[in-house]
Design an enzyme around this catalytic site. Structure first.
Site, PDB file in Angstrom:
ATOM      1  N   THR A  29      40.327  41.149  51.419  1.00 53.25           N
ATOM      2  CA  THR A  29      41.408  40.940  50.456  1.00 53.25           C
ATOM      3  C   THR A  29      41.740  42.003  49.621  1.00 53.25           C
ATOM      4  O   THR A  29      40.743  43.148  49.359  1.00 53.25           O
ATOM      5  CB  THR A  29      41.053  39.816  49.573  1.00 53.25           C
ATOM      6  OG1 THR A  29      39.814  40.499  48.803  1.00 53.25           O
ATOM      7  CG2 THR A  29      40.541  38.542  50.065  1.00 53.25           C
ATOM      8  N   TRP A  30      42.790  42.335  49.028  1.00 52.55           N
ATOM      9  CA  TRP A  30      43.476  43.356  48.468  1.00 52.55           C
ATOM     10  C   TRP A  30      42.884  43.256  46.847  1.00 52.55           C
ATOM     11  O   TRP A  30      43.001  44.259  46.358  1.00 52.55           O
ATOM     12  CB  TRP A  30      45.113  43.521  48.502  1.00 52.55           C
ATOM     13  CG  TRP A  30      45.576  44.759  47.936  1.00 52.55           C
ATOM     14  CD1 TRP A  30      46.479  44.770  47.133  1.00 52.55           C
ATOM     15  CD2 TRP A  30      45.487  45.773  48.694  1.00 52.55           C
ATOM     16  NE1 TRP A  30      46.743  46.110  46.688  1.00 52.55           N
ATOM     17  CE2 TRP A  30      46.290  46.959  47.715  1.00 52.55           C
ATOM     18  CE3 TRP A  30      44.849  46.421  49.814  1.00 52.55           C
ATOM     19  CZ2 TRP A  30      46.514  48.200  48.258  1.00 52.55           C
ATOM     20  CZ3 TRP A  30      44.770  47.876  49.924  1.00 52.55           C
ATOM     21  CH2 TRP A  30      45.674  48.679  49.221  1.00 52.55           C
ATOM     22  N   GLU A  66      36.967  35.870  56.138  1.00 53.47           N
ATOM     23  CA  GLU A  66      37.755  36.638  54.877  1.00 53.47           C
ATOM     24  C   GLU A  66      36.370  37.097  54.075  1.00 53.47           C
ATOM     25  O   GLU A  66      35.516  36.417  53.481  1.00 53.47           O
ATOM     26  CB  GLU A  66      38.540  35.805  54.277  1.00 53.47           C
ATOM     27  CG  GLU A  66      39.343  36.287  53.137  1.00 53.47           C
ATOM     28  CD  GLU A  66      40.225  35.420  52.361  1.00 53.47           C
ATOM     29  OE1 GLU A  66      41.194  35.223  52.993  1.00 53.47           O
ATOM     30  OE2 GLU A  66      39.917  35.052  51.335  1.00 53.47           O
ATOM     31  N   GLY A  86      51.239  38.372  46.130  1.00 56.54           N
ATOM     32  CA  GLY A  86      49.946  38.562  45.083  1.00 56.54           C
ATOM     33  C   GLY A  86      50.393  37.525  43.859  1.00 56.54           C
ATOM     34  O   GLY A  86      51.508  36.963  43.716  1.00 56.54           O
ATOM     35  N   ASP A  87      49.275  37.841  42.802  1.00 57.50           N
ATOM     36  CA  ASP A  87      49.501  37.002  41.502  1.00 57.50           C
ATOM     37  C   ASP A  87      49.641  38.159  40.523  1.00 57.50           C
ATOM     38  O   ASP A  87      49.347  39.326  40.634  1.00 57.50           O
ATOM     39  CB  ASP A  87      48.182  36.366  41.328  1.00 57.50           C
ATOM     40  CG  ASP A  87      48.164  35.160  42.394  1.00 57.50           C
ATOM     41  OD1 ASP A  87      48.828  34.127  42.081  1.00 57.50           O
ATOM     42  OD2 ASP A  87      47.307  35.182  43.220  1.00 57.50           O
ATOM     43  N   PHE A 145      35.860  39.688  50.133  1.00 57.82           N
ATOM     44  CA  PHE A 145      36.703  40.778  49.076  1.00 57.82           C
ATOM     45  C   PHE A 145      35.603  41.625  48.852  1.00 57.82           C
ATOM     46  O   PHE A 145      34.202  41.439  48.962  1.00 57.82           O
ATOM     47  CB  PHE A 145      36.819  39.708  47.954  1.00 57.82           C
ATOM     48  CG  PHE A 145      35.698  38.790  47.220  1.00 57.82           C
ATOM     49  CD1 PHE A 145      34.977  39.793  46.256  1.00 57.82           C
ATOM     50  CD2 PHE A 145      35.122  37.932  47.590  1.00 57.82           C
ATOM     51  CE1 PHE A 145      33.937  39.242  45.612  1.00 57.82           C
ATOM     52  CE2 PHE A 145      34.271  37.261  47.043  1.00 57.82           C
ATOM     53  CZ  PHE A 145      33.338  38.019  45.858  1.00 57.82           C
ATOM     54  N   PRO A 156      33.002  43.464  46.637  1.00 66.98           N
ATOM     55  CA  PRO A 156      32.251  43.210  45.192  1.00 66.98           C
ATOM     56  C   PRO A 156      32.719  44.231  43.963  1.00 66.98           C
ATOM     57  O   PRO A 156      33.074  45.383  44.406  1.00 66.98           O
ATOM     58  CB  PRO A 156      30.952  43.055  45.547  1.00 66.98           C
ATOM     59  CG  PRO A 156      30.826  43.126  47.113  1.00 66.98           C
ATOM     60  CD  PRO A 156      32.131  43.709  47.695  1.00 66.98           C
ATOM     61  N   LYS A 157      32.469  43.997  42.790  1.00 63.50           N
ATOM     62  CA  LYS A 157      32.807  44.839  41.624  1.00 63.50           C
ATOM     63  C   LYS A 157      31.731  46.170  41.648  1.00 63.50           C
ATOM     64  O   LYS A 157      32.229  46.906  41.089  1.00 63.50           O
ATOM     65  CB  LYS A 157      32.906  43.876  40.440  1.00 63.50           C
ATOM     66  CG  LYS A 157      33.993  42.951  40.382  1.00 63.50           C
ATOM     67  CD  LYS A 157      33.892  42.509  39.175  1.00 63.50           C
ATOM     68  CE  LYS A 157      35.005  41.278  38.931  1.00 63.50           C
ATOM     69  NZ  LYS A 157      35.131  40.686  37.425  1.00 63.50           N
TER      70      LYS A 157
END
Length: 612
Positions: free
Chosen positions: A50-51, A19, A110-111, A21, A23-24
């Site tokens: 990841t979303w 998994e 989701g959060d 994510f 990066p910014k």
């Protein structure tokens, strides 16, 4: 290929998935592609993208998932959440995935976006993960196009809204709605997982259940993530980790052994077909675990469902995590990254940690908030997004601040180590490192400059020092003193003037407000290493770097924390008005003194130029 079909075709040996994510930053994104390329050679069954919390990285997620699916030829699972989604955006995301050849979706609730006190669906049709599953399965356009996975929580959902039996019933509903497989939240208690899995099977849930495994990276990230995920920690694990928590290398080695042993027990039970690695965009620990299992060359190394066959003994773990052929030259090191997750901010705690400038190991000790923005691991460290602090915890810990003086009192009492043991910017009590400069921080806070990050100057302390040490043993670590705080616009102007007039070229600063204005005396391409180490047989490791892009990224996080804190109080209340006004009017300031040989240099500047 659909993941459920691939799992069915690989019943004779365990599989693994990775998994990642998005990066910014652009350079972090590009460097992650190189990392994924290397890890793809280990032949994972699939890669998961990841979303991002609140869907904020959806464009990056689609781009990254498309590249892993099309350019790297690895079957990719795209996470999809309900947060900030409605029918049109769900359709757009599914069509984009389909166009990129992606056949696998992980459907999540989701959060809530930071700053919202409750999870409120943008579209009432998408309030839970099951709603995404039902929608996809009912759509003539998408039903047969995707294999759908859902999440499960062996240690209980972090929201703790229902008991275990009710949660398993909800999981059964998601499978009955059309889910093809299950991926679990990370856990560290294998016996409890196997007990839970037995109840899942007894409930008639027969789709593959893939356990989520996250190798420990650092002690601080372990504490944060296990709290976030609500993971149960066996007492024996906690005591073993406590014994090595001050030695980053030993924590990492412990994490590799623990993950290896967990996987052996899981697969050896005959109930688990494979595992899902939550990599946090890091590389070396996952690779080391797979090497220990004998899974790094599945074409040549046989693996069976109930037996692991490897050339090395069952408990073999490399003692040297640095491969000599991975060392880079000083020229390439100047362009490589060195450390760090952009972790959730922590107030006044030790930030340093890192190791050599190697493509695979440059950020393998992610303690520092200000890791290089080029790092593949620069971004969100949470598995599926989320905040650590709940509303009841916030109001119990921090009360009901209604004035600026109330906030000053809160931060001062935290530093006094009285009844306040956390702030919104830290998850625990003061570190021993912070106590080295506590009187100076108290002076700033009493002035109304609320500190949220700092470190003392260190000149060649042993790397095994329990207070300031990090990285492998038998080395020496160094730090420049810095402090970070919130101040009003007028004070920022005074600080700028004092640095220009009396700093003598020794002081660098960044200051930014929530609206996006940024002031600094650092050149656009300036890179300020504030923590570095020298270790036997290795190049100099720079583990904490402060430069424009990483500071601005942290600035966004820092001001969002004020929004989140404000959201814990009713609209129109004095508390919410105060906290929102701080968010809108204050500036985040970071000041570094380059004279690391003089531990009083920064504090003398403040005392003589600004606090008299």
């Amino acid at each position: 290929m659909k993941l459920a079909d691939k799992i069915a075709a690989h019943q004779d040996w365990p599989f693994f998935t990775f998994e990642f994510f998005p990066p910014k930053t652009n350079q972090g994104f590009e460097n992650l592609l190189s990392r994924i390329s290397r890890l793809s050679k280990l032949n994972p069954l699939a890669i998961s993208i990841t979303w991002g919390a609140s869907g904020t990285t959806k464009d990056r997620s689609l781009e990254l998932a498309g590249l892993t699916q099309q350019d790297y030829g690895v079957d990719t699972v795209l996470h999809l959440t309900c947060t900030n989604m409605e029918k049109g955006t769900v359709d757009d995301a599914l069509r984009a995935a389909k166009e990129r050849g992606i056949q696998n979706i992980l459907a999540l609730r989701g959060d809530p976006p930071r700053g919202q006190e409750y999870w409120i669906p943008t579209d009432p049709r998408f309030a839970h993960g099951i709603d995404l599953v039902s929608y996809i399965r009912s759509s003539p356009e998408f039903s047969s196009a995707f294999c759908i996975g859902v999440a499960a929580y062996p240690d209980g959902h972090p929201d703790r809204e229902m008991d275990e039996d009710a949660e398993i019933d909800k999981l059964k509903d998601k499978v009955d709605a059309g889910a093809d497989y299950i991926v679990t939240q990370l856990f560290y208690d294998v016996d409890n997982f196997l007990r839970w899995l037995g109840k899942v099977r007894d409930r008639g849930i027969n789709v593959p259940v893939i356990p989520g495994i996250m190798p420990l990276q650092t002690y601080s990230s372990f504490l944060r993530l296990t709290k976030l995920c609500g993971s149960k920690i066996p007492a024996s694990l906690h005591s073993e980790l406590e014994a090595v928590k001050h030695d980053d290398q030993q924590v990492k080695e412990f994490g590799i052994r623990l993950a290896t042993d967990m996987i052996r027990k899981l697969v050896g039970s005959g109930k688990v077909p494979g595992v899902h690695f939550c990599t946090l965009n890091l590389e070396k620990s996952v690779q080391r675990v797979l090497e220990s299992l004998g899974w790094t060359n599945p074409r040549d190394t046989p693996r069976t469902k109930n037996k692991l066959i490897a050339d090395t003994p069952g408990d073999a773990v490399h003692t040297n995590s640095v491969d000599s052929e991975l060392l880079v030259t000083p020229i390439t090191a100047a362009h490589s990254v060195t450390s760090g997750l952009s972790s959730a901010p922590a107030a006044d705690r030790e930030l340093g940690s890192g190791e050599i400038n190697s493509a695979t190991t440059w950020d393998e000790f992610p303690n520092g908030r200000f890791g290089d923005f080029k790092s593949p691991a620069f971004g969100n460290q949470d598995q599926w997004g989320g905040s650590v602090v709940t509303r009841p915890e916030a109001t119990d810990a921090w009360g009901n601040p209604k004035t600026l003086d109330d906030l000053t009192s809160l931060f001062v009492r935290y530093l006094d180590n009285s009844e306040i043991l956390t702030t919104p910017f830290t998850q625990g009590p003061l570190s021993s490192e912070t106590r080295m400069i506590i009187t100076h921080l108290q002076r700033l806070n009493k002035r109304g400059w609320w500190t949220v990050g700092s470190q003392p100057a260190v000149d060649g302390a042993p790397s095994e020092d329990e207070v300031v040490g990090w990285g492998p043993r038998d080395g020496y670590v160094f730090q420049k003193c810095f402090v970070e705080f919130f101040a009003n616009r007028e004070d920022v102007a005074k600080i700028e003037k004092a640095i220009e007039k009396e700093g003598g070229g020794w002081i660098s600063y960044f200051a930014a407000d929530q609206k996006g204005e940024c002031r600094t005396n650092v050149p656009d391409d300036g890179r300020n290493a504030v923590t570095w180490g020298i270790f036997p047989g290795q190049e100099i490791a720079q583990s904490t770097i402060i430069e424009r892009e990483s500071f601005l990224s942290w600035k966004e996080e820092a001001f969002s924390i004020w929004s989140e804190w404000a959201s814990f109080y009713p609209p129109g209340s004095a508390e919410r008005k105060l906290l929102e006004s701080v968010r809108d009017e204050r500036w985040l300031v970071s000041v570094v003194h380059h004279d690391f040989k003089n531990p009083m240099a920064l504090w003398t500047f403040f005392e003589e130029s600004l606090l008299r």
